[in-house]
Structures are given as C-alpha cells and as structure tokens.
Motif scaffolding. Structure first.
Motif, short mmCIF file in Angstrom:
data_model
loop_
_atom_site.label_atom_id
_atom_site.label_comp_id
_atom_site.label_asym_id
_atom_site.label_seq_id
_atom_site.Cartn_x
_atom_site.Cartn_y
_atom_site.Cartn_z
N ARG A 91 -10.69 -47.50 1.30
CA ARG A 91 -10.58 -46.15 0.48
C ARG A 91 -11.67 -45.46 -0.09
NH1 ARG A 91 -4.88 -44.76 -1.59
NH2 ARG A 91 -3.59 -45.64 0.04
N GLU A 150 -1.72 -38.05 0.35
CA GLU A 150 -1.67 -38.70 1.67
C GLU A 150 -0.18 -38.48 2.04
OE1 GLU A 150 -3.08 -42.64 0.45
OE2 GLU A 150 -5.22 -42.08 1.07
N TYR A 173 -5.82 -44.38 -7.40
CA TYR A 173 -5.68 -43.90 -6.05
C TYR A 173 -6.18 -45.11 -5.40
CZ TYR A 173 -7.59 -41.95 -1.70
OH TYR A 173 -7.66 -41.44 -0.30
N ASP A 192 -7.65 -33.88 -1.07
CA ASP A 192 -7.56 -34.80 -0.10
C ASP A 192 -7.09 -36.16 -0.56
OD1 ASP A 192 -9.01 -33.21 1.95
OD2 ASP A 192 -11.12 -33.97 0.96
#
Length: 393
Positions: free
Chosen positions: A373, A388, A247, A385
């Motif tokens: 991030r 994206e 991520y 969440d």
C-alpha cells in the motif's frame, strides 16, 4: 572530545523549560468537555432541538506566570542556528496556547484556534466535499465494544510492543471526564462511556498507540525533550501519520473517511457563522452522517467558542501523501513529534549525532500488505484515492 550533546547543554536547558511549561498547560484536556455524556442525554431528550451546554475544566495554571516563565528564557543565547529558530517558533506557539486557553468560551477563542491550526484552504474544502459526494452514506455500525473491552485490546497491543521493546511503558486510563479517545503526554485515555465500533478497534490502536504513543516514547529517548510534546506545528503531521497508519493496515474504511471529510465541512460552516444546531442538522440532512456521529463532529467544532483543530486530520494525510509522492522518507518522522517541514532539520541533527535514531518502529509498517500500500502511495495519490470502494453494512 566534547560530545555534541554536551556542547548544546545551554540549549537543552531551554528545551527542558519549554517542555515543562507546555506540559503545565495541558491543552488537549483543557479544550475537552467534561460533561459530554450528560450533554448528549439532554440533547436526545430535547429531540435534538436544544444546543448543548458544554463545560470545560478550570485551568490549573496561572496564565501570567506561564507567560513570564516563557519570556524569561534566554533563547537569544542559543548559538546553534537550527535550535535557535526552533525554540523561538516553539515559544510563539506556547504563547498562543496560553492565550487560546484564556479565551475559552469567548468570541476570541476561534481566532486563537485559527492561529494554532490554520484555516480551511479551498483545495482542502473541495477535497472534503468530493469525499462526501463520492462515498455513499453508510448505515450506522451496530457492533461496538465498551471502554473496558477496548482497554483490554489496548493492553494486548502494548504487550506486543513490550515483547520487542521490554521498557515500553503501557499507561492506560479509563476516565469519566473525557468524551473522545486520546493520547495525552504518552498516556492512552479512554472515555468511560465509550462505545467504539468493533471494526475500528484495530485501526484505532495503530492510530493512538502505534503513532501517538510510539512517537512520544521515541521522543522521550532523545536529548531534545520537545520531541515528546511536539515541535511547532507538529499536530497536523502527527494526525496525518496516524491516518496513514489506519490506511496501511486496511482500517481507513468509508465511514471513517466520511467523518474526516465532514469535520472539514463542519469547520467551514462554523467559520461562516453557523451554530451547533445548524451544523448538526446539515451533517445529518445534507451529508447523511449518522446522528451520534454528527453530534460528536459538531461538539468538537463548537467547543470553547469554535475550534478548527479537526481540519488537521484531512490536511495532515494530504500533506503526508504529497511528501511520499515527492520521495520523502518517513523515517525521520518517528524520531518524535514533528512536522513534515522539519524533516531536513531533524535529519541534520541526526547526522550531527545530536539526536538518536528512533527507538521503536511502529508495528503498522509491518502488517501484511502495508508495504504494498505504501508503494502505491509513493507512486502518487490524493485523499480521494484512499477510498477503495463500499463497505458491507
């Protein structure tokens, strides 16, 4: 003055013995099918109508001897309370590993897997379903790289680490007896028949090398050798950290998130009694998972008699997100392979100079955009969440 490590010499002997016994089990390889490539070809020829026969390699250890060695260790003589608790929990985990390997291809296997990795709690099941509903189905990616090309990219990644840490080893093996990319005892194992999505190469390197290999090498420089093979229950945190690496480097794309969610859903179906074909068809028809991906997920879930291990990816990243929101520092997790719940224990051992600060810092913490991030996640985020928006096909 006696050093902290010297005072713990008897405990470190037990630590070394526990590590040696678990290495001999080779759990990861021993629950990996050796014939996945042929099984896929047969499945394709059957027009996806005949469940595959998955073969596992013979065990190269004697379970009774491994158990005897395990329970001959005099853990009761370890006086340090933290290490005493840790060693007892690790002995219990290794005993469960021995049993689960003995029970491969029997109806008992799934119960051993549940004891090692835990079940699917309702919040996790709901999060997985929500991800699959929220994220539009993606067309299969067409561009892929071969095992050889991935091995070259991995070598380049190892070289980046070696430029900063010259003693950083670079063990890469391309093998014909595995079907999934994995790290086993610090070695990066690449399946010979691999066709890896081109856009997954960099995230996978941060996942496998930047997390699994880095924490192994950091553990190898600790007096406590269990930090190489993992403290009790470490897998979930390790995979959560590895998904976090994907991520933070922009590599946790919608396809990957759908796979992590689909693994949880597939395990839920297996635990409810569904067989391979039912799981495979449900993934394709209900959740619009591409055929080859649905095959891979279903194989990983039914192997050995039913494995729940693949739930640890989504559960692991969920737990990491909770820890970040609570203000926990990730630093202690790089000391070696451990669980989030063991951070206070490891911090105590660091403070007492029993353990050393991590040798290698993962590269994924420093890629452009990673810290921004990470700051967003610290403000509070759920797994949904992490989605994206859509991906270009």
């Amino acid at each position: 003055m006696t050093s902290p490590t010297h005072q713990l010499a008897p405990a470190l002997d037990i630590d070394a013995s526990l590590t040696e016994i678990e290495r001999g089990l080779d759990l990861l390889l021993n629950i990996t099918p050796v014939n996945a490539t042929e099984a896929w070809a047969d499945f394709e020829r059957s027009d996806f109508g005949t469940a595959p026969t998955l073969r596992l390699r013979p065990l190269e250890f004697e379970p009774d001897k491994a158990r005897r060695d395990l329970y001959n260790l005099e853990i009761e003589n370890v006086t340090d309370p933290a290490l005493h608790t840790l060693f007892r929990a690790k002995r219990d985990e290794i005993a469960r590993q021995i049993t689960v390997l003995e029970d491969r291809d029997t109806s008992r296997f799934v119960y051993g897997s549940l004891q090692l990795y835990g079940g699917i709690a309702q919040p996790l099941a709901s999060a997985a379903e929500k991800l699959l509903e929220t994220i539009p189905a993606q067309a299969p990616s067409t561009r892929s790289v071969t095992a050889g090309a991935f091995a070259e990219a991995a070598q380049a990644e190892f070289d980046r680490y070696r430029a900063v840490y010259p003693d950083f080893p670079a063990p890469i093996e391309v093998r014909d007896d595995i079907s999934e990319l994995m790290v086993s005892f610090g070695r990066l194992l690449i399946p010979e028949a691999a066709a890896i999505r081109a856009d997954r190469v960099e995230p996978l390197l941060h996942h496998e090398v930047g997390t699994h290999v880095v924490t192994y090498q950091n553990g190898a420089r600790q007096p406590l050798t269990l930090l190489t093979i993992g403290l009790p229950g470490y897998d979930e945190t390790q995979e959560g950290l590895a998904v976090l690496a994907e991520y933070l480097t922009g590599g946790l794309d919608p396809r990957r998130l759908r796979v992590l969610a689909a693994r949880v859903v597939a395990i839920g179906q297996m635990l409810d009694g569904a067989g391979f074909l039912e799981i495979f068809e449900s993934l394709r028809a209900e959740h619009r998972i591409p055929t080859r991906t649905a095959w891979s997920i279903a194989v990983r879930v039914v192997v050995g008699g039913g494995s729940v291990k693949d739930a640890i990816y989504l559960r692991g990243i969920t737990r990491i997100l909770e820890a970040l929101a609570e203000g926990s520092s990730l630093d202690a997790l790089f000391v070696g392979k451990l669980a989030v719940d063991q951070i206070p224990l490891i911090q105590d051992l660091l403070d007492r100079k029993v353990l050393n600060a991590p040798w290698v810092r993962p590269r994924w913490l420093d890629v452009p955009g990673a810290q921004e991030r990470l700051d967003r996640l610290r403000a509070g985020a759920s797994v949904t969440d992490l989605y994206e928006g859509d991906v270009s096909v």
